[in-house]
Design an enzyme around this catalytic site. Structure first.
Site, PDB file in Angstrom:
ATOM      1  N   ARG A 288      15.520  -6.256   6.320  1.00  0.00           N
ATOM      2  CA  ARG A 288      15.301  -6.660   7.710  1.00  0.00           C
ATOM      3  C   ARG A 288      14.691  -8.061   7.723  1.00  0.00           C
ATOM      4  O   ARG A 288      13.576  -8.264   7.255  1.00  0.00           O
ATOM      5  CB  ARG A 288      14.390  -5.647   8.394  1.00  0.00           C
ATOM      6  CG  ARG A 288      15.005  -4.241   8.415  1.00  0.00           C
ATOM      7  CD  ARG A 288      13.976  -3.151   8.491  1.00  0.00           C
ATOM      8  NE  ARG A 288      13.141  -3.100   7.290  1.00  0.00           N
ATOM      9  CZ  ARG A 288      12.154  -2.227   7.109  1.00  0.00           C
ATOM     10  NH1 ARG A 288      11.867  -1.331   8.031  1.00  0.00           N
ATOM     11  NH2 ARG A 288      11.444  -2.239   5.995  1.00  0.00           N
TER      12      ARG A 288
ATOM     13  N   ASN B 102       7.274   5.260   3.474  1.00  0.00           N
ATOM     14  CA  ASN B 102       7.609   6.014   4.682  1.00  0.00           C
ATOM     15  C   ASN B 102       8.065   7.424   4.321  1.00  0.00           C
ATOM     16  O   ASN B 102       9.088   7.610   3.660  1.00  0.00           O
ATOM     17  CB  ASN B 102       8.716   5.297   5.455  1.00  0.00           C
ATOM     18  CG  ASN B 102       8.277   3.912   5.903  1.00  0.00           C
ATOM     19  OD1 ASN B 102       7.744   3.749   6.989  1.00  0.00           O
ATOM     20  ND2 ASN B 102       8.491   2.913   5.065  1.00  0.00           N
TER      21      ASN B 102
ATOM     22  N   LYS C  57      -2.926  -4.106  10.324  1.00  0.00           N
ATOM     23  CA  LYS C  57      -2.067  -3.119  10.962  1.00  0.00           C
ATOM     24  C   LYS C  57      -2.766  -1.768  11.031  1.00  0.00           C
ATOM     25  O   LYS C  57      -3.603  -1.435  10.188  1.00  0.00           O
ATOM     26  CB  LYS C  57      -0.724  -3.003  10.241  1.00  0.00           C
ATOM     27  CG  LYS C  57      -0.771  -2.793   8.747  1.00  0.00           C
ATOM     28  CD  LYS C  57       0.648  -2.902   8.178  1.00  0.00           C
ATOM     29  CE  LYS C  57       0.655  -2.889   6.668  1.00  0.00           C
ATOM     30  NZ  LYS C  57       2.016  -3.060   6.113  1.00  0.00           N
TER      31      LYS C  57
ATOM     32  N   ASP D 153       9.050   0.341   1.582  1.00  0.00           N
ATOM     33  CA  ASP D 153       9.142  -0.990   2.162  1.00  0.00           C
ATOM     34  C   ASP D 153       8.638  -1.991   1.135  1.00  0.00           C
ATOM     35  O   ASP D 153       7.494  -1.893   0.661  1.00  0.00           O
ATOM     36  CB  ASP D 153       8.309  -1.092   3.448  1.00  0.00           C
ATOM     37  CG  ASP D 153       8.959  -0.376   4.616  1.00  0.00           C
ATOM     38  OD1 ASP D 153      10.129   0.037   4.480  1.00  0.00           O
ATOM     39  OD2 ASP D 153       8.312  -0.237   5.672  1.00  0.00           O
TER      40      ASP D 153
ATOM     41  N   LYS E  93       0.631   4.375   5.025  1.00  0.00           N
ATOM     42  CA  LYS E  93       0.028   3.084   4.685  1.00  0.00           C
ATOM     43  C   LYS E  93      -0.878   3.232   3.458  1.00  0.00           C
ATOM     44  O   LYS E  93      -0.757   2.479   2.487  1.00  0.00           O
ATOM     45  CB  LYS E  93      -0.793   2.558   5.863  1.00  0.00           C
ATOM     46  CG  LYS E  93      -0.052   2.493   7.199  1.00  0.00           C
ATOM     47  CD  LYS E  93       1.041   1.457   7.197  1.00  0.00           C
ATOM     48  CE  LYS E  93       1.562   1.152   8.602  1.00  0.00           C
ATOM     49  NZ  LYS E  93       2.163   2.297   9.305  1.00  0.00           N
TER      50      LYS E  93
ATOM     51  N   GLU F 136       4.585  -0.309   2.102  1.00  0.00           N
ATOM     52  CA  GLU F 136       4.453   0.991   2.761  1.00  0.00           C
ATOM     53  C   GLU F 136       5.356   2.009   2.067  1.00  0.00           C
ATOM     54  O   GLU F 136       6.356   1.643   1.433  1.00  0.00           O
ATOM     55  CB  GLU F 136       4.836   0.921   4.255  1.00  0.00           C
ATOM     56  CG  GLU F 136       3.850   0.156   5.118  1.00  0.00           C
ATOM     57  CD  GLU F 136       4.178   0.232   6.604  1.00  0.00           C
ATOM     58  OE1 GLU F 136       4.894   1.175   7.005  1.00  0.00           O
ATOM     59  OE2 GLU F 136       3.727  -0.644   7.353  1.00  0.00           O
TER      60      GLU F 136
ATOM     61  N   ARG G 239      14.010  -1.994   3.108  1.00  0.00           N
ATOM     62  CA  ARG G 239      13.828  -0.547   3.197  1.00  0.00           C
ATOM     63  C   ARG G 239      14.707   0.098   2.120  1.00  0.00           C
ATOM     64  O   ARG G 239      15.944   0.067   2.204  1.00  0.00           O
ATOM     65  CB  ARG G 239      14.210  -0.044   4.581  1.00  0.00           C
ATOM     66  CG  ARG G 239      14.377   1.463   4.716  1.00  0.00           C
ATOM     67  CD  ARG G 239      13.118   2.253   4.405  1.00  0.00           C
ATOM     68  NE  ARG G 239      11.973   1.844   5.196  1.00  0.00           N
ATOM     69  CZ  ARG G 239      11.724   2.220   6.442  1.00  0.00           C
ATOM     70  NH1 ARG G 239      12.569   3.046   7.054  1.00  0.00           N
ATOM     71  NH2 ARG G 239      10.638   1.803   7.079  1.00  0.00           N
TER      72      ARG G 239
ATOM     73  N   ARG H  22       6.889 -10.242  12.028  1.00  0.00           N
ATOM     74  CA  ARG H  22       7.370  -8.895  11.741  1.00  0.00           C
ATOM     75  C   ARG H  22       8.890  -8.878  11.584  1.00  0.00           C
ATOM     76  O   ARG H  22       9.597  -9.604  12.265  1.00  0.00           O
ATOM     77  CB  ARG H  22       6.964  -7.958  12.876  1.00  0.00           C
ATOM     78  CG  ARG H  22       5.462  -7.900  13.108  1.00  0.00           C
ATOM     79  CD  ARG H  22       5.136  -7.251  14.428  1.00  0.00           C
ATOM     80  NE  ARG H  22       5.692  -7.989  15.564  1.00  0.00           N
ATOM     81  CZ  ARG H  22       5.688  -7.557  16.819  1.00  0.00           C
ATOM     82  NH1 ARG H  22       5.155  -6.379  17.100  1.00  0.00           N
ATOM     83  NH2 ARG H  22       6.209  -8.293  17.772  1.00  0.00           N
TER      84      ARG H  22
END
Length: 328
Positions: free
Chosen positions: A230, A288, A165, A278, A130, A286, A215, A238
């Site tokens: 997504r 990842n 978050k 993301d 994050k 983000e 993603r 979300r």
């Protein structure tokens, strides 16, 4: 032509018994490695240990197959020094907690003794998924990391619609949206900060979430031209697949490539070989690096082998090491 080398590849992951092989990226990577004749050793976090300055693990030699009823078989179990492996894939899902950090020290010990570890243990510690985006503010939404409730309240009053978050989690867990006149502000802020005892991330709500949360995968500094978008289901903030997001494979647009190409050399330089960005709309939310997913969904629709690119990197890296060693 180079001589084919059978490698010993270890993986640290969550219990393989609980995975969904249809969409599990770790399983897809292992299947590619096995299909190339490499030997796979399976480990969980609890199996790692240090003894007199040397890293070990309780390892299981594992055979896998694409069978939804029985997708793995352990051949044997033994305590083995980590430096007897050629490469280790660190694919343990968050939470990113002290236990995860301790495991990176053990893996770093193996790395110092010649094992290729992906992703680099030091970078797994240094770059929280994050907070890492704060290195690239030109690409991110307005973002605040704090445990001070007054700071969160002022941020909320400024933007009127925000997302909170945790810094250590994944999969959409404990993500809250607070709109302009939400009477639940205090209880959400208290819960997220544990009454000002834990840091959390606060971001301006992005309306473009209705178009999806992309993603974007990067392998060895090379962005994959297709991403897993997504789409949140109706009435949901979300977009994570774990909470019902709808998967859609689509091409990267100009902005996606701009962000990915800017970050790629930085990630590669820091030993972050397999990464998932993301992006919502035009904003990076983000980075990842612990256990990026999305491989299976992309590979199932496009003629591209992301797993092949990753194993190619491992083979090339270790082949060079092998031939360098025999020339000495």
């Amino acid at each position: 032509m180079h001589k084919k080398i059978s490698l010993k590849i270890g993986i640290v992951m969550d219990p393989i018994l609980s995975i969904n092989i249809k969409k599990d990226s770790s399983f897809a990577i292992l299947l590619e490695a096995q299909n190339r004749g490499h030997i796979i050793y399976y480990m969980e976090l609890n199996d790692l240990y240090l003894n007199n300055g040397k890293s070990y693990a309780i390892m299981r030699l594992i055979k896998i197959k694409k069978n939804k009823n029985k997708w793995f078989e352990f051949i044997n179990e033994q305590d083995i020094p980590l430096n007897t492996l050629d490469a280790i894939l660190m694919r343990k899902d968050p939470p990113f907690n002290t236990e995860f950090i301790y495991s990176t020290y053990i893996l770093e010990n193996a790395e110092k003794n010649g094992v290729l570890v992906l992703n680099k243990p030091q970078s797994l510690r240094n770059y929280n998924e994050k907070i890492f985006i704060s290195d690239f503010p030109r690409f991110t939404p307005d973002t605040l990391v704090t445990r001070n409730i007054i700071k969160i309240k002022n941020f909320w009053k400024k933007h009127r619609d925000i997302i909170l978050k945790p810094l250590h989690s994944m999969g959409g867990n404990n993500i809250f949206r607070i709109t302009e006149n939400d009477t639940n502000f205090s209880v959400i802020a208290e819960n997220m900060t544990h009454c000002e005892k834990k840091f959390c991330m606060v971001q301006k709500y992005l309306k473009d979430i209705k178009y999806g949360d992309k993603r974007i995968l990067i392998v060895n500094g090379n962005p994959i031209p297709w991403c897993l978008n997504r789409i949140p289901k109706s009435g949901e903030t979300r977009a994570n697949l774990a909470v019902g997001g709808i998967p859609k494979i689509q091409k990267l647009n100009e902005t996606d490539f701009k962000i990915a190409n800017f970050l790629s050399p930085i990630l590669k330089k820091n030993g972050l070989i397999f990464v998932g960005l993301d992006i919502i709309g035009s904003k990076l939310t983000e980075i990842n690096i612990t256990s990026p997913t999305g491989i299976c969904e992309i590979e199932s629709e496009q003629n591209i082998s992301i797993t092949g690119m990753l194993i190619d990197y491992i083979e090339k890296n270790l082949r060079k090491k092998y031939y360098d060693s025999i020339r000495i």
